[in-house]
Design a protein around this motif. Structure first.
Motif, PDB file in Angstrom:
ATOM      1  N   GLU A  95      -7.782   2.101   0.729  1.00  0.00           N
ATOM      2  CA  GLU A  95      -7.185   1.029   1.526  1.00  0.00           C
ATOM      3  C   GLU A  95      -7.873  -0.303   1.215  1.00  0.00           C
ATOM      4  O   GLU A  95      -9.100  -0.387   1.148  1.00  0.00           O
ATOM      5  N   GLY A  96      -7.087  -1.345   0.972  1.00  0.00           N
ATOM      6  CA  GLY A  96      -7.641  -2.673   0.723  1.00  0.00           C
ATOM      7  C   GLY A  96      -7.635  -3.095  -0.736  1.00  0.00           C
ATOM      8  O   GLY A  96      -8.007  -4.223  -1.055  1.00  0.00           O
ATOM      9  N   LYS A 124     -11.610  -1.675  -4.849  1.00  0.00           N
ATOM     10  CA  LYS A 124     -12.121  -1.131  -3.584  1.00  0.00           C
ATOM     11  C   LYS A 124     -12.798   0.204  -3.868  1.00  0.00           C
ATOM     12  O   LYS A 124     -12.220   1.076  -4.519  1.00  0.00           O
ATOM     13  N   GLN A 160       0.830  -1.209   0.000  1.00  0.00           N
ATOM     14  CA  GLN A 160       0.000   0.000   0.000  1.00  0.00           C
ATOM     15  C   GLN A 160       0.864   1.259   0.000  1.00  0.00           C
ATOM     16  O   GLN A 160       0.547   2.242  -0.666  1.00  0.00           O
ATOM     17  N   ASP A 161       1.964   1.214   0.726  1.00  0.00           N
ATOM     18  CA  ASP A 161       2.848   2.375   0.800  1.00  0.00           C
ATOM     19  C   ASP A 161       3.463   2.686  -0.566  1.00  0.00           C
ATOM     20  O   ASP A 161       3.655   3.851  -0.916  1.00  0.00           O
ATOM     21  N   GLN A 215       0.887   4.597  -2.557  1.00  0.00           N
ATOM     22  CA  GLN A 215       0.339   5.828  -1.985  1.00  0.00           C
ATOM     23  C   GLN A 215       0.659   7.055  -2.827  1.00  0.00           C
ATOM     24  O   GLN A 215       1.807   7.328  -3.157  1.00  0.00           O
TER      25      GLN A 215
END
Length: 253
Positions: free
Chosen positions: A228-229, A236, A196-197, A200
């Motif tokens: 997120e997810g 998502k 996820q990072d 971002q």
């Protein structure tokens, strides 16, 4: 006593002091109004931003180059489809009509060096999808004009509102080469071990609503993406209705 008061009132310096005091009070009132406007903006807009809907997803693009011993060769994109809902303010009693709605001054940033950030308008050529990551759809400014019937793909809204849509894409974040029997595109981010990072990023843009009366209102919107997810599920979505935090200001009477 009355004679002294009359003499004082007739003095030029006294008149100057009174004039300065009045000007000072007016400046203080103006400063207070400007400060309040900078914080609160327009308190009764003719039209409002009622909702922002975001769909974050993964997409695998087939590479023509065949890698020996492997069935699949994908370049992975991470797309964020953004929908802005413009509606008539039920508390606004006067009659107003929209001339157009524009998204401009787009600024894109990311934490990681992976991928290339781009924005796309809806693609009117393909009836099966709203967006396509193609050069002819890449934009820096998007304007929705008024028609009798709203049409997201053809950048049309009605004079009483509609949906504004565009795509914020992070392209070429990874390559996935494999010999799996089948590939589910929703699993690509996870299979490529993207975090996820690493995904971002941030987009900031101005939303401008121009009315037929000549009045024009503007706000700046900042979004952190993706949702997120998205790595775990591949797609998502999320809706944001706390749009009061986006302060509209009048930039043209």
């Amino acid at each position: 006593m009355n004679e002294q008061l009359s003499k004082l009132l007739n003095q030029k310096s006294f008149h100057i002091i009174i004039l300065v005091a009045i000007v000072f009070i007016l400046l203080v009132m103006l400063g207070f109004f400007l400060l309040r406007y900078s914080v609160e903006g327009e308190t009764n807009m003719p039209f409002i931003l009622s909702k922002i809907s975001i769909i974050s997803s993964a997409e695998g693009i087939d590479n023509p180059e065949q890698i020996e011993g492997n069935k699949w060769n994908f370049t992975i994109n991470q797309n964020n489809d953004i929908y802005l809902y413009i509606e008539k303010n039920a508390n606004y009693e006067k009659v107003e009509a929209i001339e157009n709605v524009t998204i401009k001054n787009i600024v894109m940033t990311k934490k990681n060096e992976k991928g290339t950030l781009k924005t796309y308008k809806p693609n009117a050529e393909n009836p099966n999808v709203i967006f396509k990551n193609a050069e002819e759809s890449a934009v820096e400014t998007i304007t929705y004009n008024v028609e009798e019937n709203a049409d997201v793909k053809n950048l049309k809204i009605t004079n009483q509102g509609g949906i504004i849509a565009f795509r914020f894409a992070n392209e070429g974040i990874a390559q996935y080469i494999a010999n799996d029997e089948e590939i589910n595109h929703n699993d690509l981010l996870k299979k490529a071990q993207i975090t996820q990072d690493q995904l971002q990023s941030n987009i900031q843009f101005d939303l401008i609503i121009q009315l037929k009366s000549g009045k024009t209102f503007q706000t700046t919107i900042t979004l952190d993406l993706p949702m997120e997810g998205v790595i775990e599920t591949g797609t998502k979505s999320q809706e944001f209705t706390d749009t009061e935090k986006y302060i509209f200001k009048r930039i043209k009477q």
